[in-house]
Design a protein around this motif. Structure first.
Motif, PDB file in Angstrom:
ATOM      1  N   ILE A 298      36.327 -25.158  24.393  1.00  0.00           N
ATOM      2  CA  ILE A 298      35.725 -24.049  25.130  1.00  0.00           C
ATOM      3  C   ILE A 298      34.995 -24.637  26.324  1.00  0.00           C
ATOM      4  CG2 ILE A 298      33.964 -22.246  25.075  1.00  0.00           C
ATOM      5  CD1 ILE A 298      34.777 -21.735  22.162  1.00  0.00           C
ATOM      6  N   LEU A 299      35.399 -24.210  27.519  1.00  0.00           N
ATOM      7  CA  LEU A 299      34.734 -24.580  28.762  1.00  0.00           C
ATOM      8  C   LEU A 299      33.958 -23.340  29.198  1.00  0.00           C
ATOM      9  CD1 LEU A 299      37.835 -26.221  30.474  1.00  0.00           C
ATOM     10  CD2 LEU A 299      35.984 -27.389  29.290  1.00  0.00           C
ATOM     11  N   ALA A 300      32.662 -23.342  28.921  1.00  0.00           N
ATOM     12  CA  ALA A 300      31.853 -22.141  29.127  1.00  0.00           C
ATOM     13  C   ALA A 300      31.067 -22.208  30.424  1.00  0.00           C
ATOM     14  CB  ALA A 300      30.891 -21.974  27.957  1.00  0.00           C
ATOM     15  N   ASP A 301      30.903 -21.032  31.055  1.00  0.00           N
ATOM     16  CA  ASP A 301      30.023 -20.948  32.216  1.00  0.00           C
ATOM     17  C   ASP A 301      28.603 -21.302  31.768  1.00  0.00           C
ATOM     18  OD1 ASP A 301      32.197 -20.113  33.706  1.00  0.00           O
ATOM     19  OD2 ASP A 301      31.703 -17.996  33.532  1.00  0.00           O
ATOM     20  N   THR A 302      28.120 -20.589  30.771  1.00  0.00           N
ATOM     21  CA  THR A 302      26.859 -20.936  30.103  1.00  0.00           C
ATOM     22  C   THR A 302      27.035 -20.629  28.629  1.00  0.00           C
ATOM     23  OG1 THR A 302      25.821 -18.757  30.329  1.00  0.00           O
ATOM     24  CG2 THR A 302      25.437 -20.335  32.116  1.00  0.00           C
ATOM     25  N   VAL A 303      26.365 -21.393  27.801  1.00  0.00           N
ATOM     26  CA  VAL A 303      26.370 -21.154  26.356  1.00  0.00           C
ATOM     27  C   VAL A 303      25.064 -21.691  25.789  1.00  0.00           C
ATOM     28  CG1 VAL A 303      27.597 -23.296  25.778  1.00  0.00           C
ATOM     29  CG2 VAL A 303      27.722 -21.358  24.229  1.00  0.00           C
ATOM     30  N   GLU A 304      24.489 -20.939  24.855  1.00  0.00           N
ATOM     31  CA  GLU A 304      23.244 -21.348  24.209  1.00  0.00           C
ATOM     32  C   GLU A 304      23.359 -21.115  22.714  1.00  0.00           C
ATOM     33  OE1 GLU A 304      19.466 -20.159  26.611  1.00  0.00           O
ATOM     34  OE2 GLU A 304      21.009 -18.634  26.998  1.00  0.00           O
ATOM     35  N   ARG A 305      22.848 -22.073  21.962  1.00  0.00           N
ATOM     36  CA  ARG A 305      22.737 -21.879  20.522  1.00  0.00           C
ATOM     37  C   ARG A 305      21.649 -20.844  20.279  1.00  0.00           C
ATOM     38  NH1 ARG A 305      24.218 -26.534  17.256  1.00  0.00           N
ATOM     39  NH2 ARG A 305      24.975 -28.192  18.588  1.00  0.00           N
ATOM     40  N   ALA A 306      21.751 -20.126  19.189  1.00  0.00           N
ATOM     41  CA  ALA A 306      20.749 -19.116  18.865  1.00  0.00           C
ATOM     42  C   ALA A 306      19.356 -19.726  18.796  1.00  0.00           C
ATOM     43  CB  ALA A 306      21.094 -18.438  17.541  1.00  0.00           C
ATOM     44  N   ASP A 307      19.236 -20.941  18.264  1.00  0.00           N
ATOM     45  CA  ASP A 307      17.907 -21.550  18.124  1.00  0.00           C
ATOM     46  C   ASP A 307      17.329 -22.063  19.443  1.00  0.00           C
ATOM     47  OD1 ASP A 307      19.495 -23.804  18.457  1.00  0.00           O
ATOM     48  OD2 ASP A 307      19.025 -24.667  16.506  1.00  0.00           O
ATOM     49  N   GLU A 308      18.112 -21.993  20.526  1.00  0.00           N
ATOM     50  CA  GLU A 308      17.618 -22.366  21.852  1.00  0.00           C
ATOM     51  C   GLU A 308      17.054 -21.168  22.619  1.00  0.00           C
ATOM     52  OE1 GLU A 308      20.653 -25.989  23.046  1.00  0.00           O
ATOM     53  OE2 GLU A 308      21.294 -23.941  23.440  1.00  0.00           O
ATOM     54  N   ILE A 309      17.261 -19.966  22.101  1.00  0.00           N
ATOM     55  CA  ILE A 309      16.874 -18.748  22.825  1.00  0.00           C
ATOM     56  C   ILE A 309      15.539 -18.235  22.300  1.00  0.00           C
ATOM     57  CG2 ILE A 309      17.538 -16.395  23.429  1.00  0.00           C
ATOM     58  CD1 ILE A 309      20.473 -17.261  22.854  1.00  0.00           C
TER      59      ILE A 309
ATOM     60  N   ALA B  27      29.319 -27.280  32.397  1.00  0.00           N
ATOM     61  CA  ALA B  27      29.290 -28.283  33.469  1.00  0.00           C
ATOM     62  C   ALA B  27      28.145 -29.267  33.258  1.00  0.00           C
ATOM     63  CB  ALA B  27      29.150 -27.594  34.823  1.00  0.00           C
ATOM     64  N   GLU B  28      27.093 -28.823  32.570  1.00  0.00           N
ATOM     65  CA  GLU B  28      25.899 -29.652  32.397  1.00  0.00           C
ATOM     66  C   GLU B  28      25.888 -30.509  31.138  1.00  0.00           C
ATOM     67  OE1 GLU B  28      25.454 -26.160  32.861  1.00  0.00           O
ATOM     68  OE2 GLU B  28      25.336 -26.459  35.030  1.00  0.00           O
ATOM     69  N   ARG B  29      26.545 -30.031  30.056  1.00  0.00           N
ATOM     70  CA  ARG B  29      26.384 -30.754  28.793  1.00  0.00           C
ATOM     71  C   ARG B  29      27.452 -30.388  27.775  1.00  0.00           C
ATOM     72  NH1 ARG B  29      22.445 -27.633  24.924  1.00  0.00           N
ATOM     73  NH2 ARG B  29      22.782 -25.507  25.612  1.00  0.00           N
ATOM     74  N   GLU B  30      27.549 -31.235  26.771  1.00  0.00           N
ATOM     75  CA  GLU B  30      28.357 -30.911  25.599  1.00  0.00           C
ATOM     76  C   GLU B  30      27.423 -30.200  24.629  1.00  0.00           C
ATOM     77  OE1 GLU B  30      29.934 -33.567  22.074  1.00  0.00           O
ATOM     78  OE2 GLU B  30      31.286 -33.725  23.808  1.00  0.00           O
ATOM     79  N   VAL B  31      27.757 -28.984  24.261  1.00  0.00           N
ATOM     80  CA  VAL B  31      26.888 -28.164  23.425  1.00  0.00           C
ATOM     81  C   VAL B  31      27.185 -28.366  21.949  1.00  0.00           C
ATOM     82  CG1 VAL B  31      26.205 -25.775  22.899  1.00  0.00           C
ATOM     83  CG2 VAL B  31      26.671 -26.455  25.273  1.00  0.00           C
ATOM     84  N   PHE B  32      28.461 -28.552  21.622  1.00  0.00           N
ATOM     85  CA  PHE B  32      28.855 -28.621  20.215  1.00  0.00           C
ATOM     86  C   PHE B  32      30.167 -29.374  20.108  1.00  0.00           C
ATOM     87  CE2 PHE B  32      30.990 -27.010  16.431  1.00  0.00           C
ATOM     88  CZ  PHE B  32      29.971 -26.914  15.493  1.00  0.00           C
ATOM     89  N   ALA B  33      30.284 -30.196  19.092  1.00  0.00           N
ATOM     90  CA  ALA B  33      31.554 -30.868  18.785  1.00  0.00           C
ATOM     91  C   ALA B  33      31.550 -31.182  17.299  1.00  0.00           C
ATOM     92  CB  ALA B  33      31.729 -32.138  19.605  1.00  0.00           C
ATOM     93  N   ASP B  34      32.439 -30.521  16.550  1.00  0.00           N
ATOM     94  CA  ASP B  34      32.498 -30.731  15.106  1.00  0.00           C
ATOM     95  C   ASP B  34      33.725 -30.004  14.556  1.00  0.00           C
ATOM     96  OD1 ASP B  34      31.811 -31.600  12.578  1.00  0.00           O
ATOM     97  OD2 ASP B  34      29.945 -30.457  12.458  1.00  0.00           O
ATOM     98  N   ASP B  35      34.061 -30.317  13.311  1.00  0.00           N
ATOM     99  CA  ASP B  35      35.115 -29.594  12.623  1.00  0.00           C
ATOM    100  C   ASP B  35      34.522 -28.309  12.059  1.00  0.00           C
ATOM    101  OD1 ASP B  35      36.931 -31.586  13.183  1.00  0.00           O
ATOM    102  OD2 ASP B  35      36.692 -32.583  11.251  1.00  0.00           O
ATOM    103  N   VAL B  36      35.232 -27.197  12.204  1.00  0.00           N
ATOM    104  CA  VAL B  36      34.765 -25.902  11.732  1.00  0.00           C
ATOM    105  C   VAL B  36      35.885 -25.206  10.961  1.00  0.00           C
ATOM    106  CG1 VAL B  36      33.114 -25.664  13.634  1.00  0.00           C
ATOM    107  CG2 VAL B  36      35.406 -24.676  13.860  1.00  0.00           C
TER     108      VAL B  36
END
Length: 141
Positions: free
Chosen positions: A76-87, A10-19
């Protein structure tokens, strides 16, 4: 041929890319998604969300939400999600201890359920932070 992944809260786009691949924790169990996957709509649970791109794996901590899979993209519409480097690992350890204390002092079934959900979320964050740290240590060797 990659698949496009977009992860948002709800707060931000965390990731957008081809994988190349996505591994996600769902109510039905862990699922692996590759390009040209059959359409799928799934509920996410707390767990590690893994992304592989160019042979490199990137972990995220997700605490629930929804995943829509189409043959050429995933949202993916996540409740919360964090990149490993943010933790921060030490803060995650403290959060786990506090959640354990909350669970131990729960006075009702509802309090217990909330405390257990919080504990699961914090344990996933700690697990993902440790994956990041293990990768750093391997890189130093």
């Amino acid at each position: 041929m990659p698949i496009h992944l977009k992860i948002v809260t709800a707060e931000r786009e965390v990731f957008a890319d081809d994988v190349d691949m996505v591994s996600a924790p769902t109510r039905e169990g862990r699922v692996g998604i590759l390009p040209r996957h059959a359409p799928l709509l799934s509920i996410l649970t707390s767990g590690e969300l893994g992304i592989v791109k160019g042979g490199e794996r990137t972990p995220f901590a997700v605490s629930g939400g929804f995943m829509q899979v189409l043959p050429t993209n995933i949202i993916i519409l996540a409740d919360t999600v964090e990149r490993a480097d943010e933790i921060d690992e030490s803060r995650a350890e403290t959060a786990v201890r506090l959640a354990e204390e909350q669970r131990a002092s729960a006075k009702s079934e509802q309090d217990m359920a909330l405390a257990e959900a919080k504990l699961r979320k914090e344990m996933v964050r700690l697990q993902v932070a440790r994956i990041k740290e293990a990768g750093r240590r391997q890189g130093r060797s």
